[in-house]
Design an enzyme around this catalytic site. Structure first.
Site, PDB file in Angstrom:
ATOM      1  N   CYS A 193     -35.028  70.134 -19.407  1.00 44.16           N
ATOM      2  CA  CYS A 193     -34.442  68.872 -19.766  1.00 44.16           C
ATOM      3  C   CYS A 193     -33.472  69.774 -20.941  1.00 44.16           C
ATOM      4  CB  CYS A 193     -35.076  67.609 -20.167  1.00 44.16           C
ATOM      5  SG  CYS A 193     -36.042  66.894 -18.935  1.00 44.16           S
ATOM      6  N   HIS A 197     -29.331  69.605 -22.552  1.00 45.92           N
ATOM      7  CA  HIS A 197     -29.047  68.770 -23.392  1.00 45.92           C
ATOM      8  C   HIS A 197     -29.194  68.972 -24.944  1.00 45.92           C
ATOM      9  CE1 HIS A 197     -28.118  66.023 -20.016  1.00 45.92           C
ATOM     10  NE2 HIS A 197     -29.144  66.334 -19.810  1.00 45.92           N
ATOM     11  N   ARG A 236     -32.414  58.182 -13.595  1.00 46.95           N
ATOM     12  CA  ARG A 236     -31.606  59.557 -14.165  1.00 46.95           C
ATOM     13  C   ARG A 236     -32.767  60.577 -14.155  1.00 46.95           C
ATOM     14  NH1 ARG A 236     -29.119  62.582 -13.661  1.00 46.95           N
ATOM     15  NH2 ARG A 236     -27.398  63.841 -14.819  1.00 46.95           N
ATOM     16  N   CYS A 240     -32.477  64.079 -12.330  1.00 44.25           N
ATOM     17  CA  CYS A 240     -32.374  65.249 -13.151  1.00 44.25           C
ATOM     18  C   CYS A 240     -33.679  66.242 -12.153  1.00 44.25           C
ATOM     19  CB  CYS A 240     -32.755  65.279 -14.468  1.00 44.25           C
ATOM     20  SG  CYS A 240     -31.456  64.205 -15.490  1.00 44.25           S
TER      21      CYS A 240
END
Length: 279
Positions: A193, A197, A236, A240
């Site tokens: 992740c 981000h 979500r 992902c």
């Protein structure tokens, strides 16, 4: 063995195997250090963005996308879900008011640690636990009744400041598990992740800008143009995982709830602004 993830001055240390804190007395807890590091990183990286504006996700960084988003917010596609959620709440208001005595304005306090169940409780899980305790059927976590209820709760919580607490060592361990998931590579693409981000926040992936981790949990449930529907945060997460070609988990699994615990804690101090519209 420790893995160290560095990103332009941000250093977070996580265990690659068992995630047990060596200083989990909560006197100088790691989650406070993490919070300060993460928020400082984004403030320094995007100095022209006000702290509260991070609650708007990628629209805090992409001016063109923001203009389109603001136009959509004049007649938001999630409005019908807020109205439906209010009706669902009122249809069992006696039950819900027993479980949530302060009313539906609770989104800023979740996820929370439940000392009796020894687990992280999200808003959708709290709703189903409430229903179970009053002999009502569970709701589908991906279904419209659940998401409309959460949309109504989020709307009633707007402008409330996120305040996620880590009250004890067991809660800290759940937080650490969520943190470990966030920073662990997975799938055939070998991505975490973190890579999208933190490292690449604000950069473009094909036609889309990647949103920063800071502010990502403030606006859920979200109407995504890609979905053409309102959906929860765990949808979500599932998406992902699929995008990096990793096996997704079930919505409201313990792993995803722990991930949400860590993910939301980093947004402490930001206002709730859900439900929202995202690409």
């Amino acid at each position: 063995m420790l893995k160290i993830f560095k990103s332009l001055g941000l250093i977070l240390i996580i265990c690659s195997q068992t995630v047990i804190s060596s200083h989990a007395e909560l006197k100088d807890p790691e989650h406070i250090k993490d919070l300060n590091l993460i928020q400082s990183y984004f403030k320094k990286r995007f100095p022209d963005v006000s702290f509260n504006d991070f609650a708007n996700g990628v629209y805090a960084l992409d001016n063109t996308a923001r203009e389109n988003w603001e136009a959509l917010e004049e007649f938001p596609p999630y409005e019908v879900h807020i109205e439906a959620g209010e009706e669902y709440w009122q249809s069992h208001d006696t039950v819900y008011n027993k479980c949530f005595p302060n009313g539906p304005s609770i989104k800023h306090q979740y996820p929370t640690w439940d000392e009796q169940l020894n687990t992280v409780i999200t808003v959708p899980l709290a709703i189903n636990l409430c229903r179970q305790s009053h002999d009502l059927s569970e709701l589908d976590y991906m279904g419209m009744e659940m998401n409309s209820l959460v949309a109504y709760i989020a709307y009633q919580s707007r402008d409330k400041i996120i305040n996620i607490t880590i009250p004890n060592e067991k809660a800290l361990n759940a937080y650490q598990q969520g943190k470990k998931f966030y920073f662990t590579r997975r799938g055939q693409l070998n991505f975490a992740c973190f890579h999208c981000h933190f490292d690449n926040a604000g950069k473009r992936l094909r036609t889309e800008s990647l949103g920063p981790a800071l502010g990502q949990t403030t606006g859920w449930p979200t109407y995504r143009n890609k979905w053409g529907a309102l959906g929860p945060l765990h949808k979500r997460y599932i998406g992902c995982n699929k995008q990096v070609r990793a096996a997704p988990l079930e919505a409201q699994s313990e792993t995803y709830r722990n991930l949400e615990y860590f993910h939301t804690h980093m947004n402490n101090g930001l206002p709730i602004n859900g439900p929202s519209v995202r690409r």
